[in-house]
Design a protein around this motif. Structure first.
Motif, PDB file in Angstrom:
ATOM      1  N   THR A 254       3.467   6.697   6.497  1.00  0.00           N
ATOM      2  CA  THR A 254       4.223   6.677   7.755  1.00  0.00           C
ATOM      3  C   THR A 254       4.637   5.231   8.048  1.00  0.00           C
ATOM      4  OG1 THR A 254       2.189   6.437   9.060  1.00  0.00           O
ATOM      5  CG2 THR A 254       3.047   8.673   8.755  1.00  0.00           C
TER       6      THR A 254
ATOM      7  N   SER B 125       0.841  -1.192   0.000  1.00  0.00           N
ATOM      8  CA  SER B 125       0.000   0.000   0.000  1.00  0.00           C
ATOM      9  C   SER B 125       0.881   1.248   0.000  1.00  0.00           C
ATOM     10  CB  SER B 125      -0.889   0.017   1.246  1.00  0.00           C
ATOM     11  OG  SER B 125      -1.681  -1.139   1.310  1.00  0.00           O
TER      12      SER B 125
ATOM     13  N   SER C  88       6.825   1.329  -0.874  1.00  0.00           N
ATOM     14  CA  SER C  88       6.174   1.998   0.253  1.00  0.00           C
ATOM     15  C   SER C  88       7.166   2.840   1.040  1.00  0.00           C
ATOM     16  CB  SER C  88       5.489   0.978   1.158  1.00  0.00           C
ATOM     17  OG  SER C  88       6.370  -0.076   1.488  1.00  0.00           O
TER      18      SER C  88
ATOM     19  N   PHE D 147       1.886   3.502   1.931  1.00  0.00           N
ATOM     20  CA  PHE D 147       2.021   4.000   3.300  1.00  0.00           C
ATOM     21  C   PHE D 147       2.716   5.359   3.304  1.00  0.00           C
ATOM     22  CE2 PHE D 147       2.211  -0.681   3.775  1.00  0.00           C
ATOM     23  CZ  PHE D 147       1.130  -0.867   4.621  1.00  0.00           C
TER      24      PHE D 147
ATOM     25  N   THR E 261       4.678   2.342  10.367  1.00  0.00           N
ATOM     26  CA  THR E 261       4.104   1.717  11.551  1.00  0.00           C
ATOM     27  C   THR E 261       4.472   0.239  11.469  1.00  0.00           C
ATOM     28  OG1 THR E 261       2.275   3.302  11.515  1.00  0.00           O
ATOM     29  CG2 THR E 261       1.992   1.322  12.873  1.00  0.00           C
TER      30      THR E 261
ATOM     31  N   ILE F  69       6.899   6.960   1.723  1.00  0.00           N
ATOM     32  CA  ILE F  69       7.083   7.639   3.007  1.00  0.00           C
ATOM     33  C   ILE F  69       8.033   8.822   2.857  1.00  0.00           C
ATOM     34  CG2 ILE F  69       8.139   7.378   5.288  1.00  0.00           C
ATOM     35  CD1 ILE F  69       6.965   4.557   5.369  1.00  0.00           C
TER      36      ILE F  69
ATOM     37  N   ALA G 222      -6.197   6.462   4.962  1.00  0.00           N
ATOM     38  CA  ALA G 222      -5.201   7.527   4.820  1.00  0.00           C
ATOM     39  C   ALA G 222      -5.638   8.630   3.865  1.00  0.00           C
ATOM     40  CB  ALA G 222      -3.889   6.939   4.345  1.00  0.00           C
TER      41      ALA G 222
ATOM     42  N   TRP H 218       2.231  -2.995  10.721  1.00  0.00           N
ATOM     43  CA  TRP H 218       1.528  -3.281   9.467  1.00  0.00           C
ATOM     44  C   TRP H 218       2.274  -2.842   8.208  1.00  0.00           C
ATOM     45  CZ3 TRP H 218      -1.831   0.067  12.666  1.00  0.00           C
ATOM     46  CH2 TRP H 218      -1.763   1.411  12.321  1.00  0.00           C
ATOM     47  N   PHE H 219       3.382  -2.154   8.358  1.00  0.00           N
ATOM     48  CA  PHE H 219       4.161  -1.730   7.187  1.00  0.00           C
ATOM     49  C   PHE H 219       4.835  -2.929   6.520  1.00  0.00           C
ATOM     50  CE2 PHE H 219       8.249  -0.642   5.308  1.00  0.00           C
ATOM     51  CZ  PHE H 219       7.896   0.393   4.447  1.00  0.00           C
TER      52      PHE H 219
END
Length: 344
Positions: A67, A63, A96, A65, A69, A100, A151, A72-73
């Protein structure tokens, strides 16, 4: 009992009765990691769904992302096991970690040091076997159906790091899968998106910046994902035509969770592919692909695409003229992502 079936249901029944339905390549799929991360279970669920829907190959990607985390990253390295276990069924995109950096760095703060760090990470993703960079986001609105914490991300499509990624992608001959909800001009947030408070009430135009990204490096191939059903309903057929005419390096992947009357939806409410979209595919037969946006979890598809959405991808193919079916179903993806041909 209903006295009629939707066009897509009729197409699916006809397809299932055939000995050899057209195999599909899904160019945009994810493993779901919120609220838990069980990538092996997601892998098994993806294979089961692919077998059931006659999806020959899926392109997996993290996904977008914004940020980090840890619970789940994930990025491409976490997906390599799926290709090793089933090399003919999956290929990988990564980025991903790049997303970021894009969303965490103001355009004015992009220094030589930041560029060097970004390039180093991008080349690590290439070395990990990526067939593309993705999913990378510019504007990504928060959708109420995905929950109040879905998000909201907004970076200009011509952000210096996105332009750098365009150069790296061109140097390595791989595309960028780009999520960019389109805002042709400054506009109020659509009413349907207002329940999610992460969204601003006013959206700023991003079409000029998107055009600058597409024009920046003509060797960079960009797949603008989610055409055919979007939360900001601005990617209408005539604009699609203009963008494809102006930018030969632009491609699009269809997401078709359902049909709607609005022009930006490729299917009507009964699941019929609208004639204007058939005309567009006929005019640009090498520029469209399928991209379900399915998120696979322990129990199958848990968000993003739906069962109806997966059927609609099949329905789109079966409603195309025969000479276009294989192109959109798989051949365009094989050529663009430099994939191995599908097994006979």
């Amino acid at each position: 009992m209903r006295k009629f079936l939707s066009a897509t249901a009729l197409v699916l029944l006809a397809t299932l009765s055939r000995a050899d339905p057209v195999p599909l390549i899904d160019t945009h799929a994810h493993f779901q990691t919120i609220p838990y991360k069980d990538l092996e279970a997601s892998h098994k669920a993806a294979l089961a769904n692919m077998d059931r829907m006659n999806i020959a190959r899926s392109l997996l990607m993290p996904s977008p992302f914004a940020t980090l985390t840890p619970q789940w990253f994930y990025d491409i390295e976490d997906l390599q096991f799926a290709v090793k276990a089933n090399p003919g069924r999956f290929a990988l995109l990564g980025g991903s970690s790049l997303n970021i950096m894009i969303h965490g760095t103001a355009p004015s703060a992009v220094t030589d040091e930041v560029r060097a760090k970004f390039r180093k990470r991008a080349l690590e993703i290439v070395a990990a076997g990526a067939v593309g960079f993705g999913e990378i986001s510019a504007l990504h609105v928060s959708i109420p159906a995905m929950g109040p914490k879905h998000a909201y991300e907004d970076a200009p499509p011509d952000h210096p790091l996105l332009l750098l990624l365009a150069d790296i992608a061109a140097e390595n001959g791989i595309p960028i899968d780009l999520h960019c909800d389109l805002v042709p001009e400054d506009m109020p947030l659509p009413e349907a998106l207002r329940p999610n408070l992460l969204n601003p009430r006013q959206l700023q135009a991003n079409l000029p910046a998107l055009k600058r990204l597409l024009s920046y490096n003509h060797k960079t191939r960009i797949v603008w994902s989610h055409v055919g059903l979007e939360p900001v309903p601005t990617r209408q057929p005539e604009l699609v035509r203009q963008m494809l005419q102006a930018h030969p390096n632009l491609f699009m992947s269809f997401r078709l969770n359902r049909g709607l009357p609005r022009p930006s939806a490729a299917l009507d409410p009964d699941g019929r592919l609208k004639p204007v979209w058939i005309d567009l595919i006929r005019e640009f037969p090498d520029r469209f692909m399928l991209g379900s946006d399915a998120f696979y979890g322990r129990n199958g598809i848990v968000r993003g695409s739906s069962e109806e959405g997966m059927r609609n991808l099949r329905g789109l193919i079966e409603q195309l003229p025969p000479e276009l079916q294989s192109k959109v179903a798989s051949e365009n993806a094989i050529r663009l992502y430099r994939l191995a041909p599908l097994a006979n």
